[in-house]
Design an enzyme around this catalytic site. Structure first.
Site, PDB file in Angstrom:
ATOM      1  CE  LYS A  72      -4.015   9.694   7.683  1.00 12.52           C
ATOM      2  NZ  LYS A  72      -5.358   9.077   7.649  1.00 12.52           N
ATOM      3  CD  GLU A  83       1.932  -2.027  -3.035  1.00 14.47           C
ATOM      4  OE1 GLU A  83       1.220  -2.226  -4.033  1.00 14.47           O
ATOM      5  OE2 GLU A  83       2.935  -2.699  -2.787  1.00 14.47           O
ATOM      6  CB  CYS A 106      -6.158  -1.704  -5.258  1.00 13.73           C
ATOM      7  SG  CYS A 106      -5.377  -3.067  -4.393  1.00 13.73           S
ATOM      8  CD  GLU A 124      -8.948   2.320  -8.195  1.00  9.76           C
ATOM      9  OE1 GLU A 124      -8.727   3.443  -7.692  1.00  9.76           O
ATOM     10  OE2 GLU A 124      -8.618   1.278  -7.648  1.00  9.76           O
TER      11      GLU A 124
END
Ligand code: NAP
Length: 490
Positions: free
Chosen positions: A182, A260, A294, A392
């Site tokens: 997905k 991850e 990332c 972040e």
């Protein structure tokens, strides 16, 4: 003869299950939009648990056949897929730009990067060696062989809509696993295009299945995979909270996991660094995909004696960046992915200014360009109490922190629950050895801002997750080891 697809041929809006394009069982659809304008590009299948289950059923039927396909034949299929991706690099690059917003050169670069994993794992498919264990007893032979784990569920984010899914599907197929997947709500079209080419390359029906879902329906669709004991592995790239949720919810069927997850990358500039190289390295790593990566440096620590000089050099380079839609050949920064992303950036910058940061350049939305643009920004005087120091920002914002000595820099860099990428610039060999050992991270860039390579292990430590993608280690996550002991031989 291989078919050549134009952009409109590559845009698929249905799920791909058991080798066929099928609408969601509910018949529902959701809109995929161009982040540069907000215009609707396509209406794609809005899947639910019934579609997820159909994908798993197909993957379960295909598994014994794909598992027993000779590794060199699996490799041939992956090599053909790789060639088809390269043959459509421009078109795929345009599709990435259209739904994700990155400039075309970067979109095309992502195609080449994603394709490199397909080629890498095509080769690795033929190198899945086991061990013959030195004999321990007369009449007994012992060995260890590697087998595919089974059905793999791959869930991916929007920031690299081709590369993130390619680097999951390629090792899974190379290992002999079948896949249900997905992509993110914002960017399903590139993933469907990639799957179309995989099918054309000869991936058999059922071995690779992909469903799309809106943000509202994604959790229920994925939950079906989490609860299904036939799905033996989850490979996920995305945020840390969702990664933790997947780990918790898949515990009932004890799946193998590769996660991850998010980062909060520090970038340290020591006073013995080549400052021009450090600025260039920061520009390359920070502003790729508009800061929406990332591994993007989120906290930049500069030693006090070179702080002002570095800030000045950097602010000039950042102010010169061209912000424009992906269709502009000179674009360096495109739109952010959606309104939520811009709001978060804006919140972080307001908070930093309120707590004393000074804006050296940028610091504002660019509403005249479109709904989701934010100016590349440099903030001086950043401090650890600011939100952008802990989370972040995922946008084109560089906060500059000042430090006095090496120990302070390392302490600050490691003062985060995350541990994905780190970077530092120094020309002192002893310092390079010391600092690279002490930084808590899966990746360390030393006088280098561009780290990713299909030949290197990519992944984090701490709350940035576990598992590695790429390199000779990248197949391990898709394999399990079987020990075989044969007796009565003498
Ligand atoms: P995200 O919100 O965690 O979403 C990632 C994927 O998970 C999407 O497909 C999303 O679907 C799905 N998802 C979200 N909530 C879910 C739930 N409750 N159940 C099942 N699936 C769910 O992350 P993102 O905003 O797309 O991506 C940005 C994050 O990814 C950042 O934290 C970034 O650091 C991280 N990232 C990490 C790496 C790495 O290699 N470590 C690489 C790239 C990005 P929807 O799109 O429908 O919400």
């Amino acid at each position: 003869m291989t078919q050549r697809y134009e952009l409109h041929d590559l845009i698929r809006t249905d799920n791909f299950i058991d080798g066929k394009w099928v609408p969601a069982a509910s018949g529902k659809r959701f809109a995929v939009t161009d982040p540069a304008t907000g215009d609707v590009i396509a209406q794609v299948a809005d899947s639910g648990p019934t579609d997820a289950r159909a994908a798993t059923d197909a993957a379960a039927r295909a598994f014994p056949v794909w598992r027993d396909t000779l590794p060199k034949d699996r490799a041939d299929v992956l090599h053909r897929w790789h060639a088809l991706i390269l043959g459509h690099a421009d078109t795929l690059g345009r599709l990435i730009s259209l739904e994700q917003g990155k400039p075309f050169a970067e979109g095309r670069g992502e195609v080449m990067y994603g394709a490199s994993y397909v080629a890498w794992f095509a080769n690795e498919a033929t190198r899945i060696y086991g061990d013959i264990i030195p004999q321990q007893q007369r009449g007994k032979s012992m060995s260890a062989v590697k087998e595919p784990v089974g059905i793999v569920a791959a869930i991916t984010p929007w920031n690299f809509p081709l590369a993130m899914i390619a680097r999951k599907i390629a090792p899974a197929l190379a290992a002999g696993c079948t896949v249900v997947g997905k992509p993110a709500e914002d960017t399903p079209l590139t993933a469907f295009a990639l799957i179309l080419l995989a099918h054309e390359a000869g991936v058999p029906a059922g071995a690779l299945n992909l469903i799309s879902a809106s943000r509202d329906n994604a959790p229920a669709s994925v939950k079906d995979w989490l609860d299904d004991s036939r799905v033996r592995k989850i490979t996920f790239t995305g945020s840390t909270p969702v990664g933790k949720y997947l780990a918790r919810e898949s515990a009932g069927t004890l799946k193998k996991l590769s996660l991850e997850l998010g980062g909060n990358a520090p970038f340290i500039v020591f006073d013995d660094a080549d400052l021009d190289a450090a600025v260039s390295g920061l520009m390359a790593s920070k502003f790729r995909n508009g800061g929406q990566t990332c591994v993007s440096p989120n906290r930049v620590y500069v030693q006090a004696s070179v702080y002002d000089q570095f800030a000045d050099l950097l602010a000039k380079r950042v102010a010169a960046l061209k912000v424009a839609p992906a269709t502009d050949p000179d674009a360096q920064i495109g739109p952010m992915i959606n309104a939520r992303a811009v709001e978060k950036i804006e919140r972080h910058v307001f908070d930093a200014i309120e707590r004393g940061a000074q804006v050296l350049t940028g610091g504002n939305r660019l509403t005249e360009r479109g709904p989701n643009y934010y100016a590349p920004t440099v903030l001086a005087g950043a401090t650890p109490d600011m939100h952008l120091s802990c989370e972040e920002t995922f946008g084109p914002v560089v906060p500059l922190f000042r430090f006095d000595d090496e120990e302070q820099a390392i302490r600050a860099a490691n003062d985060t629950p995350f541990g994905l990428a780190t970077y530092f610039y120094s020309q002192d060999l002893r310092r390079i050895d010391r600092v690279s050992r002490l930084l808590e991270a899966g990746l360390v860039g030393i006088n280098e801002g561009a780290l990713s390579s299909e030949a290197a292990p990519f992944g984090g430590v701490k709350e940035s997750g576990y598992g590695r993608e790429g390199s000779k280690y990248g197949l391990d996550d898709y394999l399990s080891i079987k020990y075989r002991c044969q007796g009565n031989l003498a």
